[in-house]
Every structure is written in C-alpha cells, then in structure tokens.
Design an enzyme around this catalytic site. Structure first.
Site, PDB file in Angstrom:
ATOM      1  N   THR A  48      40.485  53.070  -2.002  1.00  0.00           N
ATOM      2  CA  THR A  48      40.678  54.479  -2.347  1.00  0.00           C
ATOM      3  C   THR A  48      39.556  54.974  -3.244  1.00  0.00           C
ATOM      4  O   THR A  48      39.080  56.107  -3.102  1.00  0.00           O
ATOM      5  CB  THR A  48      42.045  54.696  -3.020  1.00  0.00           C
ATOM      6  OG1 THR A  48      43.063  54.281  -2.101  1.00  0.00           O
ATOM      7  CG2 THR A  48      42.271  56.141  -3.412  1.00  0.00           C
ATOM      8  N   CYS A  49      39.118  54.119  -4.152  1.00  0.00           N
ATOM      9  CA  CYS A  49      38.045  54.504  -5.083  1.00  0.00           C
ATOM     10  C   CYS A  49      36.764  54.828  -4.334  1.00  0.00           C
ATOM     11  O   CYS A  49      36.074  55.799  -4.660  1.00  0.00           O
ATOM     12  CB  CYS A  49      37.807  53.381  -6.096  1.00  0.00           C
ATOM     13  SG  CYS A  49      39.298  52.875  -6.976  1.00  0.00           S
TER      14      CYS A  49
END
Length: 161
Positions: A48-49
């Site tokens: 997600t980062c």
C-alpha cells in the site's frame, strides 16, 4: 500518550541519506519556523505504501505546496538508505524529503508505533499524516489498522482547502 492536534512535536533526531552519507536532523530543524506535511508509512517498498501512499504525495506535491505547505516529509521505521532508494524508485526525489526513524524513537514519542513482530517486521509506525506549523500539530490523521484513507494526500488537501 498519543500526540493530538495542538501539541508541540517531541524532540527527536531523524536521519536523511545524502550524497555524502547520513545526515542527522532534529525535529526542531525539520519542523521549526515553517509548515510541514508529514506522512508515515509502516514500511518502504511495502504494497500500500508503494502503490498508493507515496505516489499520492508525489502526484499532489505541487498542490500541497500551493496550499501553504513548505515541505513534504515521508517517514518510516527503516534506515535512511532504504528511504533514499525508495525515493528514487518512486520518482520522489526533489518533491518529498525521505526521513528514517530507524529505531522508532520519534514514532514512539508520538505514541503512534505498532507492533508488527508477528509479520517479522518489528516495531513500526502506524499509517498516519499530520500538518505541523512551527512544530505544532494543526491537523492529524491516523488510520485504523489496515486502512488507507485519512492519511492520504488527497484527504490532506481536502482538509487544507
């Protein structure tokens, strides 16, 4: 105790990778006398980062600066060299200042650490973001575990507009 809006940021030292090696920056140096948007991710290069969080701030860097942000900082409990490599891979150089909180000292002082040992990742920072003016938190956005919404660049822009 978790930091909240209106609180002064705690004293800590963060690390930035430079062409000459590692550079130590205190929170007073990083946040003093200006408006800084910081977003914290659980780990560089994590799904997600890398797919959403950092790219959103890269994409919206100019809009955040037009809204009064002097500097955008990405922080993770990684080392400074990993953060520098991540910046290069995400085309964040020159747009986002990548800082390492390698031992999670600042993250713990904020009260925003999380225990990711069951995933083999040790102590990490929660996913969050804030705006600080002259070292005082004016906006704070902390995600629920596993979520990605309120700490995003888009959400931050909406709160500044």
């Amino acid at each position: 105790m978790t930091i909240k809006t209106g609180d002064k940021l705690p004293d800590a030292t963060l690390t930035i990778a430079t062409a000459d090696g590692r550079e130590q920056k205190t929170t007073a140096e990083l946040f003093g006398g200006r408006t800084v948007a910081l977003f914290s991710v659980p780990g560089a290069f994590t799904p997600t980062c890398s797919a959403k969080h950092l790219p959103g701030f890269v994409t919206h860097a100019d809009k955040l600066k037009a809204a009064g942000v002097d500097e955008i900082v990405c922080m993770s409990v990684n080392d400074a060299f990993v953060m520098a490599a991540w910046a290069k891979s995400a085309s964040a150089d020159g747009k986002i200042t990548m800082v390492a909180d390698g031992n999670a000292d600042f993250t713990k002082a904020l009260g925003l650490e999380m225990d990711a040992t069951k995933f083999g990742m040790g102590i990490r920072g929660q996913r969050f973001s804030f705006i600080a003016k002259d070292g005082v938190v004016t906006h704070l956005f902390v995600e629920e575990p596993g979520a990605f919404a309120v700490s995003s660049a888009e959400h931050m822009l909406g709160q500044l507009g």
